[in-house]
Every structure is written in structure tokens, then in C-alpha cells.
Design a protein around this motif. Structure first.
Motif, PDB file in Angstrom:
ATOM      1  N   UNK A 158       0.909  -0.688   0.451  1.00  0.00           N
ATOM      2  CA  UNK A 158       0.033  -0.535  -0.052  1.00  0.00           C
ATOM      3  C   UNK A 158       0.838   0.776  -0.320  1.00  0.00           C
ATOM      4  N   UNK A 159       2.364   1.315   0.316  1.00  0.00           N
ATOM      5  CA  UNK A 159       3.334   1.847  -0.117  1.00  0.00           C
ATOM      6  C   UNK A 159       3.221   2.941   1.060  1.00  0.00           C
ATOM      7  N   UNK A 160       2.881   2.481   2.205  1.00  0.00           N
ATOM      8  CA  UNK A 160       1.731   3.729   3.212  1.00  0.00           C
ATOM      9  C   UNK A 160       2.810   3.195   4.734  1.00  0.00           C
ATOM     10  N   UNK A 161       4.237   3.875   4.502  1.00  0.00           N
ATOM     11  CA  UNK A 161       5.397   4.372   5.317  1.00  0.00           C
ATOM     12  C   UNK A 161       5.071   4.554   6.950  1.00  0.00           C
ATOM     13  N   UNK A 162       4.039   5.178   7.082  1.00  0.00           N
ATOM     14  CA  UNK A 162       3.429   5.122   8.559  1.00  0.00           C
ATOM     15  C   UNK A 162       2.914   3.463   9.026  1.00  0.00           C
ATOM     16  N   UNK A 202       3.546   2.510  -7.493  1.00  0.00           N
ATOM     17  CA  UNK A 202       3.046   0.491  -7.752  1.00  0.00           C
ATOM     18  C   UNK A 202       4.136  -0.158  -7.289  1.00  0.00           C
ATOM     19  N   UNK A 203       4.060  -0.766  -6.167  1.00  0.00           N
ATOM     20  CA  UNK A 203       4.657  -1.460  -5.017  1.00  0.00           C
ATOM     21  C   UNK A 203       3.739  -3.037  -4.811  1.00  0.00           C
ATOM     22  N   UNK A 204       4.520  -4.185  -5.393  1.00  0.00           N
ATOM     23  CA  UNK A 204       3.922  -5.644  -4.627  1.00  0.00           C
ATOM     24  C   UNK A 204       5.082  -6.041  -4.411  1.00  0.00           C
ATOM     25  N   UNK A 205       4.666  -6.860  -3.237  1.00  0.00           N
ATOM     26  CA  UNK A 205       5.608  -7.914  -3.071  1.00  0.00           C
ATOM     27  C   UNK A 205       4.388  -9.480  -2.651  1.00  0.00           C
ATOM     28  N   UNK A 206       4.912 -10.386  -3.243  1.00  0.00           N
ATOM     29  CA  UNK A 206       4.336 -12.270  -3.257  1.00  0.00           C
ATOM     30  C   UNK A 206       4.985 -12.449  -2.747  1.00  0.00           C
ATOM     31  N   UNK A 221      10.259 -14.281  -1.661  1.00  0.00           N
ATOM     32  CA  UNK A 221       9.083 -13.324  -2.351  1.00  0.00           C
ATOM     33  C   UNK A 221       9.349 -12.535  -3.857  1.00  0.00           C
ATOM     34  N   UNK A 222       8.740 -13.036  -4.735  1.00  0.00           N
ATOM     35  CA  UNK A 222       8.362 -12.023  -5.448  1.00  0.00           C
ATOM     36  C   UNK A 222       7.728 -10.538  -5.635  1.00  0.00           C
ATOM     37  N   UNK A 223       9.186  -9.490  -6.441  1.00  0.00           N
ATOM     38  CA  UNK A 223       8.948  -8.132  -6.458  1.00  0.00           C
ATOM     39  C   UNK A 223       8.399  -7.699  -7.395  1.00  0.00           C
ATOM     40  N   UNK A 224       7.585  -6.981  -7.779  1.00  0.00           N
ATOM     41  CA  UNK A 224       7.282  -6.583  -9.108  1.00  0.00           C
ATOM     42  C   UNK A 224       6.817  -4.754  -8.795  1.00  0.00           C
ATOM     43  N   UNK A 225       7.376  -3.388  -8.879  1.00  0.00           N
ATOM     44  CA  UNK A 225       6.888  -2.367  -9.644  1.00  0.00           C
ATOM     45  C   UNK A 225       6.812  -1.761 -10.524  1.00  0.00           C
ATOM     46  N   UNK A 226       6.112  -0.404 -10.658  1.00  0.00           N
ATOM     47  CA  UNK A 226       5.719   0.376 -11.215  1.00  0.00           C
ATOM     48  C   UNK A 226       6.662   1.779 -11.454  1.00  0.00           C
ATOM     49  N   UNK A 227       7.237   1.710 -12.125  1.00  0.00           N
ATOM     50  CA  UNK A 227       7.905   3.444 -11.882  1.00  0.00           C
ATOM     51  C   UNK A 227       7.529   4.327 -12.634  1.00  0.00           C
ATOM     52  N   UNK A 228       6.747   3.805 -14.087  1.00  0.00           N
ATOM     53  CA  UNK A 228       5.937   5.497 -14.810  1.00  0.00           C
ATOM     54  C   UNK A 228       4.030   5.166 -14.757  1.00  0.00           C
ATOM     55  N   UNK A 229       3.923   4.141 -15.037  1.00  0.00           N
ATOM     56  CA  UNK A 229       2.383   4.287 -15.222  1.00  0.00           C
ATOM     57  C   UNK A 229       1.788   2.389 -13.647  1.00  0.00           C
ATOM     58  N   UNK A 230       0.756   3.262 -13.133  1.00  0.00           N
ATOM     59  CA  UNK A 230       0.615   2.113 -12.485  1.00  0.00           C
ATOM     60  C   UNK A 230      -0.217   1.179 -11.871  1.00  0.00           C
ATOM     61  N   UNK A 231      -0.090   0.841 -13.896  1.00  0.00           N
ATOM     62  CA  UNK A 231      -1.305  -0.646 -14.181  1.00  0.00           C
ATOM     63  C   UNK A 231      -0.108  -1.094 -14.976  1.00  0.00           C
ATOM     64  N   UNK A 234       7.148  -2.484 -14.343  1.00  0.00           N
ATOM     65  CA  UNK A 234       8.598  -2.736 -15.379  1.00  0.00           C
ATOM     66  C   UNK A 234       9.064  -3.534 -14.844  1.00  0.00           C
ATOM     67  N   UNK A 235       9.829  -4.099 -13.595  1.00  0.00           N
ATOM     68  CA  UNK A 235      10.727  -4.613 -13.100  1.00  0.00           C
ATOM     69  C   UNK A 235      10.319  -5.795 -12.366  1.00  0.00           C
ATOM     70  N   UNK A 236      10.536  -6.762 -12.110  1.00  0.00           N
ATOM     71  CA  UNK A 236      10.284  -7.794 -11.500  1.00  0.00           C
ATOM     72  C   UNK A 236      11.334  -8.289 -11.297  1.00  0.00           C
TER      73      UNK A 236
END
Length: 257
Positions: A158-162, A202-206, A221-231, A234-236
Motif C-alpha cells: 500500500x506504500x503506507x510508510x507509517x 506501484x509496489x507489490x510483494x508476493x 518473495x517476488x517483488x514487482x514495481x511500476x516506475x511510470x504507469x501504476x498498471x 516494468x521491473x520484477x
């Protein structure tokens, strides 16, 4: 003629007397010199006795030396015996295996047999209960640790730092395998992950596989990130991360890369 014969006779008599006196004077001189030489030269009796005295002295020295060595050896043996005796008095322990085991007393009556069986069953049940209690405690720790990591992953996605930093201890330590310290403390944690959460779309850890044992959780874990478009991912990448949980907080993180 008579006066001439008398004169010749008198001359020969005088020469004879003079010769006798000379002999007498020489003999005492020679005698005195012989006495002096005799006085300076040791007698045969003394020369013959001297080696015997030296031999006797050497023999006495060897005897005294042998006696001293014997006495010293006797003293050493006595000291060794006293030391061993002192050790034996202090150390009364027995060598393992030297004790003769007492034979187990066999129950004689039916009542005694029943009592022995009941005591054996009681001991087995106590062992099972102790093992069960330990397993139950380990299972409880595993559930709590897994719950902490689940909340961590949810806050990360959720990218919730708190909510994310809430799951860490104030003095949390981050390492890369085997023991290289990356950073320590929540301040550096916020600086590192706060920027990443704001930058990425976007950031997603599975979790691919998870191992939980007490207060240790290991995630593949598999980590996926979106650098430009949240959908658009572009990196796994894959990571193996170990978490140590204490009192409901993560105290140590180890990355395997």
C-alpha cells in the motif's frame, strides 16, 4: 845419610796427616749436603702413602655422593607419595563406569506391579505434556510472527510508510548476507523506504514460499514495481529475506541476494 832419611820420613808423615785432615773436612761437607738433599726429597714411605690417601678420599667422596643421591631419591619418592595421598583425600570422585549398578528391585506382589505400571504411565504422560507445551509455545510464536510479516507486506504494497515502519523496532538492524550491516534504526529506514514509496507508482510483494519457525520468518518473495504507469509493471525481481520478531516487532532483517 841418616839425617836425610829422617827428613824424608818426616815429610811423608806430614803429608799423610794433611791428607787425613782433608778427608775429614770433605766428609762432613758431603755428609751435610746429603742430609740437605735427603731433607728436600720426600721419603719413599711418604710417596707410597700419598696415592693411597687420595684414593681413599675419592672413594669417600663417591660414597657420600651416592648416599646423597639415594637420600634425594628417597625424599622425592616420599614427596610424590604424599602428593598422591593428598590428591586421593581431596578427590573422592569415581571414574565413570567403575560403579557397580544396583539391580532394580522387582515388584513382588500384584499391587506393587500395578503401582509400578501406574508410575511409568504417569512419567510418560508428563513427558508428553512437556513436549506438547513446548510445541504449543513454538506454534504460538510462529502465528504471531507470521501475523507481523503479513501486516508488513500489506503496508509495503500500500506504500503506507507509517503503517510500514510501525512493524519495526526502534533499533532495527538491516543486513546483507552473511553479516554486512546496511543501516540501523528507524530514521534511516524512513529515509530509505519513504523516498521509494513516493517515487514508484506501484509496489507489490508476493510470497513464493514462506518458512516460519517460532520468531523467525523466511520469505522467498517476488517483488514487482511500476516506475511510470501504476498498471504497468516494468521491473520484477526475487528476494529471500529473513525476519526476526521479538515482542511483536521486527528487530533484525537479513537479505539474501
Amino acid at each position: 845419610m841418616k839425617p836425610l832419611f829422617f827428613a824424608i820420613s818426616l815429610l811423608f808423615s806430614w803429608q799423610s796427616i794433611a791428607s787425613d785432615e782433608t778427608v775429614e773436612q770433605v766428609q762432613p761437607q758431603i755428609s751435610n749436603e746429603q742430609k740437605a738433599e735427603k731433607k728436600d726429597v720426600p721419603s719413599l714411605e711418604f710417596i707410597e702413602e700419598k696415592p693411597a690417601t687420595e684414593q681413599k678420599s675419592a672413594s669417600e667422596t663417591e660414597t657420600a655422593k651416592a648416599t646423597a643421591e639415594k637420600t634425594q631419591s628417597s625424599d622425592e619418592q616420599k614427596a610424590t607419595a604424599e602428593a598422591l595421598k593428598a590428591v586421593a583425600e581431596v578427590d573422592d570422585s569415581k571414574v565413570l563406569g567403575t560403579q557397580t549398578p544396583a539391580p532394580a528391585e522387582q515388584p513382588k506382589t500384584v499391587a506393587e506391579k500395578q503401582q509400578a505400571v501406574a508410575e511409568a504411565e504417569k512419567a510418560v504422560n508428563q513427558a508428553k505434556e512437556a513436549l506438547t507445551a513446548k510445541q504449543q509455545e513454538k506454534a504460538r510464536q510462529s502465528r504471531e510472527s507470521m501475523a507481523v510479516i503479513e501486516q508488513l507486506i500489506a503496508a509495503y504494497n500500500a506504500r503506507n510508510i507509517d503503517a510500514f515502519i510501525k512493524m519495526y523496532d526502534e533499533n532495527v538492524e538491516f543486513y546483507t548476507f552473511p553479516n554486512e550491516l546496511m543501516f540501523k534504526g528507524k530514521e534511516k529506514l524512513i529515509a530509505r523506504y519513504g523516498i521509494m514509496f513516493k517515487k514508484l507508482k506501484c509496489i507489490k510483494s508476493s510470497p513464493i514460499k514462506r518458512i516460519v519457525l517460532g520468531n523467525i520468518v523466511i520469505d522467498h518473495e517476488l517483488s514487482e514495481t511500476c516506475s511510470q504507469d501504476p498498471k504497468v509493471v516494468d521491473k520484477r525481481s526475487e528476494f529471500v529475506t529473513s525476519y526476526k520478531i521479538e515482542n511483536g516487532k521486527i528487530t533484525k532483517v537479513l537479505f539474501f541476494r
